[in-house]
Design a protein around this motif. Sequence first.
Motif, short mmCIF file in Angstrom:
data_model
loop_
_atom_site.label_atom_id
_atom_site.label_comp_id
_atom_site.label_asym_id
_atom_site.label_seq_id
_atom_site.Cartn_x
_atom_site.Cartn_y
_atom_site.Cartn_z
N GLY A 141 24.50 35.95 53.66
CA GLY A 141 25.66 36.29 52.83
C GLY A 141 25.35 36.08 51.35
N ASP A 142 24.69 34.98 51.03
CA ASP A 142 24.28 34.74 49.64
C ASP A 142 23.36 35.86 49.15
N ALA A 143 22.39 36.21 50.00
CA ALA A 143 21.42 37.25 49.62
C ALA A 143 22.14 38.58 49.36
N MET A 144 23.15 38.90 50.20
CA MET A 144 23.87 40.17 50.03
C MET A 144 24.72 40.16 48.76
N LEU A 145 25.27 39.00 48.41
CA LEU A 145 26.06 38.90 47.18
C LEU A 145 25.17 39.11 45.96
N ALA A 146 24.00 38.47 45.95
CA ALA A 146 23.08 38.65 44.82
C ALA A 146 22.53 40.08 44.78
N LEU A 147 22.33 40.67 45.97
CA LEU A 147 21.83 42.05 46.03
C LEU A 147 22.88 43.02 45.47
N ALA A 148 24.15 42.75 45.73
CA ALA A 148 25.22 43.59 45.17
C ALA A 148 25.13 43.60 43.64
N ALA A 149 24.93 42.41 43.06
CA ALA A 149 24.81 42.32 41.59
C ALA A 149 23.58 43.10 41.11
N SER A 150 22.48 43.02 41.85
CA SER A 150 21.27 43.76 41.47
C SER A 150 21.51 45.27 41.47
N LEU A 151 22.22 45.75 42.51
CA LEU A 151 22.46 47.19 42.61
C LEU A 151 23.30 47.69 41.44
N ILE A 152 24.31 46.91 41.07
CA ILE A 152 25.14 47.31 39.92
C ILE A 152 24.29 47.36 38.65
#
Lengths: 356, 356
Positions: A141-152
């Motif tokens: 879940g942490d990894a997906m949250l940080a990945l969301a920020a990367s995609l933006i």
Amino acid sequence: MTTADTTVTERRNTVPAPPGDAGAPRWLRHATDVTDPVLREAVLSLHPRARAVAGYHLGWWDERGRPVAAGWGKAVRPALVLLSARAAGAAPGTGAGCAAAVQLAHDSSLLHDDIIDRDETRRNRPAAWRAFGVAGALLAGDAMLALAASLIQREDLGAPATAALNEAVQQFIGGQFEDMAFEERAEVSLAECSTMAARKTGALMGAACRLGALAGRADGERAAGLEAFGRSLGLAFQHVDDLLGIWGDPERTGKPAGADLHARKKSLPVVAALDSGGPEAARLAELYARDPSLDDPGTLRHAAALVERAGGRERTAGLAGRHLREALDHLGALELPPSRTRPLRDLAHWLTARDH
Amino acid sequence: MTTADTTVTERRNTVPAPPGDAGAPRWLRHATDVTDPVLREAVLSLHPRARAVAGYHLGWWDERGRPVAAGWGKAVRPALVLLSARAAGAAPGTGAGCAAAVQLAHDSSLLHDDIIDRDETRRNRPAAWRAFGVAGALLAGDAMLALAASLIQREDLGAPATAALNEAVQQFIGGQFEDMAFEERAEVSLAECSTMAARKTGALMGAACRLGALAGRADGERAAGLEAFGRSLGLAFQHVDDLLGIWGDPERTGKPAGADLHARKKSLPVVAALDSGGPEAARLAELYARDPSLDDPGTLRHAAALVERAGGRERTAGLAGRHLREALDHLGALELPPSRTRPLRDLAHWLTARDH
């Protein structure tokens, strides 16, 4: 994981054409088709163990990494991103990175919510923490949250886009805190219930529309209007969810009958019923306080009938309708060509009338 | 929370002057003085419940919100940010927002790690999940991770800064996954152990230096060199941590004697000892496999002696020294005025010689 790799490449080579004006279900399928390859490519960049959990949760693989086709839900938020970009006049497919980011942030919160609520199933499969343990689901879940920020960040839309996502994340975390607190409190007001829903669901749907608007290079006024549309629609969506959590058909929703009552949730229909002050309110309050009286199907049906007789169902449906009208008003006020906003209108109506 | 508010205002009005060349402890105190008010202001923007958990974890308040002065650790990462900015030629205090962001990302991972490892204490106090429950600590960790991203975004350093933080976050999540996997595996190689340490500790320390360099408007070569310094120093730091986890003085470290052996961690000294192939390696492997033989102080001392006789202590100290030299070489290669890089050199020496 080779299979997943191949799929990404194949799908990237055939950009899905947008549907005609054939209604919300086709726009939702289109949003899935456009967003899924971007999501897959992003998730493949994660650490192999985070990737395994994320891909399982997103319905691509089973717990041993073998391909399945369970899917990642209705694609409501990606559709809001893509259709807001379209409403702003952008070319089809604009905003796919933001759509994937919003879906990742949403799924990150689902992974963590299931740990918190000890929910054993998600989208008709064992929840990720059941399949991979609490530690694996928490870190993924942490990894997906940080990945969301990367995609933006990679979309190159600047600080306003990053801020839109980060602020929505803070809002839904606040909403989740409030939701938890409600379960421990005897009394919750309707206003508190609405604020919680606005944080938990409205904020990210609003951000989805804002991000779509930014991707579509909308001006500030239109971005704000589309965000307001998304926020109001999010409230309507949440209230329909609350109705389905009590009166939904288990075959359609994938949840047991009366699920929210069984979990003693203080959802809007329950809070409205408790707020009504009549004899049903008193009997419902007694049922909610007594343990373990909400465990058998007969008592659950009785509790649902009490909520309905106390007006909780009607009031919630009324509020859902009001927020839908608000959403459509926000959209109308933007004075965009009706052909460009029609998919968003269709989606709003469909989401408020859905049975699952 | 009024007290906390007042403190922010008071501290903001008196920007702490940087110390002279008085060594690492004073630079670390300076980093605390510069970063703490920025951290407090940021945390005050969180939802009240997330704020309560975050402020407790950061040592500002007790579990009921009353002020305490427990602090948030040694401020190693904020010091790396601020001193890298200084090395790049920036004015004192440059990079405070990035310093707060890096500390928040680090503390978010500590909150979640304590849930995963079921560690009951953190910085000599009950861990946040013990004080606020798993749900509260989990959500507060999410809020702190998203807040870290917001702080970076507000510094207006563009995509490279956001990417530096996001990539470090993915690295330390990967490192944490590997650390967990090691505990379940019989054999772990020295190379795997180093890769894990590079992800778990090196990446964020490298990002701290890169962010400081970006805040100090360093060119690409210097930003890369400072990041390489931080990565190597992070490895040295982790190996010293591994030594303290076995041979540290409980009065200095705040952890029980032989803590890592008791938890059966596959830290570098243990992996090096197991790798040595001698009779001590075999006896140590047997102790690690047997349950519950590592529960009494006598056996823990015996296990520590086995690790030492098998050469695990010397090899780890040797590697820490090698990574310190690498770090100093990276710094030296930048050909910056020695007076500007001296605080980073002092800090690197101090961190590798520390006893807590």
